[in-house]
Design an enzyme around this catalytic site. Structure first.
Site, PDB file in Angstrom:
ATOM      1  CD  GLU A   1      -2.756  -1.141   2.451  1.00  0.00           C
ATOM      2  OE1 GLU A   1      -2.324  -1.446   3.552  1.00  0.00           O
ATOM      3  OE2 GLU A   1      -4.271  -1.078   2.239  1.00  0.00           O
TER       4      GLU A   1
ATOM      5  CD  GLU B   1      -3.456  -6.169   3.987  1.00  0.00           C
ATOM      6  OE1 GLU B   1      -3.504  -6.825   2.783  1.00  0.00           O
ATOM      7  OE2 GLU B   1      -2.894  -4.966   3.811  1.00  0.00           O
TER       8      GLU B   1
HETATM    9  N1  DAK Z   1       4.526  -7.945  11.007  1.00  0.00           N
HETATM   10  C1  DAK Z   1       5.491  -8.310  11.968  1.00  0.00           C
HETATM   11  N2  DAK Z   1       6.717  -9.169  12.003  1.00  0.00           N
HETATM   12  C2  DAK Z   1       6.806  -9.701  10.726  1.00  0.00           C
HETATM   13  C3  DAK Z   1       5.808  -9.271   9.429  1.00  0.00           C
HETATM   14  C4  DAK Z   1       4.738  -8.287   9.985  1.00  0.00           C
HETATM   15  N3  DAK Z   1       3.888  -7.882   8.814  1.00  0.00           N
HETATM   16  N4  DAK Z   1       6.500  -9.862   8.269  1.00  0.00           N
HETATM   17  C5  DAK Z   1       7.317 -10.693   8.805  1.00  0.00           C
HETATM   18  N5  DAK Z   1       7.736 -10.336  10.233  1.00  0.00           N
HETATM   19  C6  DAK Z   1       8.885 -11.060  11.034  1.00  0.00           C
HETATM   20  C7  DAK Z   1       8.392 -12.452  11.309  1.00  0.00           C
HETATM   21  O1  DAK Z   1       7.738 -12.648  12.331  1.00  0.00           O
HETATM   22  C8  DAK Z   1      10.092 -12.915  11.689  1.00  0.00           C
HETATM   23  O2  DAK Z   1      10.249 -12.508  13.056  1.00  0.00           O
HETATM   24  P1  DAK Z   1      11.033 -13.593  14.088  1.00  0.00           P
HETATM   25  O3  DAK Z   1       9.959 -14.698  13.992  1.00  0.00           O
HETATM   26  O4  DAK Z   1      12.107 -13.946  13.479  1.00  0.00           O
HETATM   27  O5  DAK Z   1      11.082 -12.977  15.157  1.00  0.00           O
HETATM   28  C9  DAK Z   1      10.720 -11.978  10.406  1.00  0.00           C
HETATM   29  O6  DAK Z   1       9.889 -10.921  10.115  1.00  0.00           O
HETATM   30  C10 DAK Z   1      10.911 -12.903   9.520  1.00  0.00           C
HETATM   31  O7  DAK Z   1      10.098 -13.415   8.857  1.00  0.00           O
HETATM   32  P2  DAK Z   1       9.797 -14.941   8.492  1.00  0.00           P
HETATM   33  O8  DAK Z   1      10.558 -15.779   9.342  1.00  0.00           O
HETATM   34  O9  DAK Z   1       8.310 -15.139   8.351  1.00  0.00           O
HETATM   35  O10 DAK Z   1      10.525 -14.961   7.136  1.00  0.00           O
HETATM   36  P3  DAK Z   1      10.057 -16.004   5.776  1.00  0.00           P
HETATM   37  O11 DAK Z   1      11.351 -15.435   4.761  1.00  0.00           O
HETATM   38  O12 DAK Z   1      10.008 -17.441   6.318  1.00  0.00           O
HETATM   39  O13 DAK Z   1       8.801 -15.409   5.168  1.00  0.00           O
HETATM   40  C11 DAK Z   1       7.274 -13.850   4.398  1.00  0.00           C
HETATM   41  C12 DAK Z   1       8.699 -14.131   4.650  1.00  0.00           C
HETATM   42  C13 DAK Z   1       7.067 -12.007   3.820  1.00  0.00           C
HETATM   43  C14 DAK Z   1       6.510 -14.512   3.434  1.00  0.00           C
HETATM   44  C15 DAK Z   1       6.410 -13.751   5.922  1.00  0.00           C
HETATM   45  O14 DAK Z   1       7.183 -13.153   6.858  1.00  0.00           O
HETATM   46  C16 DAK Z   1       4.842 -13.233   5.821  1.00  0.00           C
HETATM   47  O15 DAK Z   1       4.097 -13.803   5.566  1.00  0.00           O
HETATM   48  N6  DAK Z   1       5.051 -12.031   6.408  1.00  0.00           N
HETATM   49  C17 DAK Z   1       3.665 -11.435   6.684  1.00  0.00           C
HETATM   50  C18 DAK Z   1       3.242 -10.732   5.681  1.00  0.00           C
HETATM   51  C19 DAK Z   1       1.784  -9.963   6.025  1.00  0.00           C
HETATM   52  O16 DAK Z   1       0.828 -10.829   6.487  1.00  0.00           O
HETATM   53  N7  DAK Z   1       1.736  -8.864   5.697  1.00  0.00           N
HETATM   54  C20 DAK Z   1       0.451  -8.040   5.991  1.00  0.00           C
HETATM   55  C21 DAK Z   1       0.508  -7.673   7.390  1.00  0.00           C
HETATM   56  S1  DAK Z   1      -1.188  -6.612   7.640  1.00  0.00           S
HETATM   57  C22 DAK Z   1      -4.407   0.294   8.280  1.00  0.00           C
HETATM   58  C23 DAK Z   1      -3.255   0.362   7.572  1.00  0.00           C
HETATM   59  C24 DAK Z   1      -2.712  -0.452   7.253  1.00  0.00           C
HETATM   60  C25 DAK Z   1      -2.664  -1.830   7.597  1.00  0.00           C
HETATM   61  C26 DAK Z   1      -3.719  -2.113   8.519  1.00  0.00           C
HETATM   62  C27 DAK Z   1      -4.455  -1.013   9.109  1.00  0.00           C
HETATM   63  N8  DAK Z   1      -5.077   1.402   8.863  1.00  0.00           N
HETATM   64  C28 DAK Z   1      -4.794   2.764   8.421  1.00  0.00           C
HETATM   65  C29 DAK Z   1      -6.144   1.298   9.812  1.00  0.00           C
HETATM   66  C30 DAK Z   1      -1.759  -2.893   7.129  1.00  0.00           C
HETATM   67  C31 DAK Z   1      -2.060  -4.167   7.448  1.00  0.00           C
HETATM   68  C32 DAK Z   1      -1.095  -5.283   7.253  1.00  0.00           C
HETATM   69  O17 DAK Z   1      -0.170  -4.899   6.422  1.00  0.00           O
END
Ligand code: DAK
Length: 257
Positions: free
Chosen positions: A111, A131
């Site tokens: 985003e 998300e």
């Molecule tokens: N948040 C927190 N930690 C994260 C993270 C995230 N989004 N993405 C990765 N990490 C952390 C992992 O927890 C891990 O930390 P440790 O466990 O080592 O402490 C570290 O980064 C390395 O990640 P992985 O071990 O998972 O690494 P891999 O290479 O195996 O996998 C991956 C990479 C990118 C595929 C995976 O990390 C992943 O799926 N990450 C999450 C992606 C995700 O779901 N992103 C969306 C988040 S929700 C709003 C505005 C914006 C938003 C909401 C509201 N308003 C204005 C109200 C936005 C929401 C989002 O973005």
């Protein structure tokens, strides 16, 4: 100003902001967004800067908002705090902003890239809005900007399935402007930003404003806005200089007025 979650630098007339939480794949926490907004404001105010680059590292532009930070928030809290309202601040910056994306640009990371004016992607870039799999929907413009960038079919596919698309698909879909080899992405972004920064500043800002207005206005209103903006350009010293330089076969010396 010292920053802990971003790295800020300048190259000529280009301001560069790099997300810097590599261990968390640049997950965007509140402290980082505060710093980002401070740095954006500083570049916006700095006369010597004509364009801004927002980037991450080789592995991640940003893997989204920090899930750890938001997982326990309640509805009342997010309403009272107007949670993440400061994510909108980037929309107030009138200087052109380029996203230079390598690796993951997920969720809020995607985003933020969409909120920039153009995206230059490395061939390693991966975009998704996952998300819905976390029990929320995109909240920083994803449902609105993605559909405008790639159309309903692909936006629905990406948002309802969380499917990750690679740089090639992102380019074919109109999400990114150019794809280059990963090693070249910053070089390319700096070249593009330098070129933009060399334009007359009021002209670059007017172009950014007019193009972004296309997403907000009906065509007839957008055309009116464009017409008044181009008429106003004829009051600029830089319009006289730009046209004179063309006819005299020399490079224009813009004075940003
Ligand atoms: N948040 C927190 N930690 C994260 C993270 C995230 N989004 N993405 C990765 N990490 C952390 C992992 O927890 C891990 O930390 P440790 O466990 O080592 O402490 C570290 O980064 C390395 O990640 P992985 O071990 O998972 O690494 P891999 O290479 O195996 O996998 C991956 C990479 C990118 C595929 C995976 O990390 C992943 O799926 N990450 C999450 C992606 C995700 O779901 N992103 C969306 C988040 S929700 C709003 C505005 C914006 C938003 C909401 C509201 N308003 C204005 C109200 C936005 C929401 C989002 O973005």
């Amino acid at each position: 100003m010292t920053y802990e979650n971003i790295i800020v630098s300048e190259q000529g007339a280009v301001g560069i902001i790099q997300f810097n939480r590599p261990k968390a794949l640049n997950a965007l926490n509140a402290a980082m967004i505060t710093e980002l907004n401070t740095a954006l404001d500083a570049f916006q105010m700095e006369v010597a800067i004509g364009a801004i680059i927002l980037t991450g590292n080789e592995k991640a532009f940003a893997a989204g908002a920090d899930v750890r930070e938001m997982k326990d928030k309640t509805f009342a809290q997010v309403k009272d705090e107007n949670f993440l309202h400061d994510w909108d601040h980037i929309n107030t910056i009138t200087k052109p902003i380029i996203a230079a994306v390598s690796g993951f640009a997920l969720g809020g990371g995607c985003e933020y890239a969409l909120a920039c004016d153009l995206i230059i992607a490395a061939d390693t870039a991966k975009f998704s809005l996952p998300e819905t799999s976390l029990g929320i929907i995109p909240g920083a413009g994803g449902t609105q900007r993605l559909v405008r960038a790639v159309g309903k079919a692909k936006a629905m596919d990406m948002i309802l399935t969380g499917r990750m698309i690679d740089a090639g698909e992102a380019e074919r879909s109109g999400l990114v402007s150019r794809v280059v080899a990963a090693a070249q992405v910053m070089e390319e972004a700096i070249l593009v930003a330098t070129k933009i920064a060399a334009l007359s500043r009021p002209v670059a800002k007017a172009a950014k404003y007019a193009v972004n207005s296309a997403a907000e206005l009906p065509l007839s209103e957008g055309l009116k806005l464009e017409r008044s903006a181009i008429h106003a350009m004829f009051d600029l010293y830089d319009q006289k200089e730009g046209m004179a330089a063309f006819l005299e076969k020399r490079t224009a010396k813009f004075e940003n007025r």
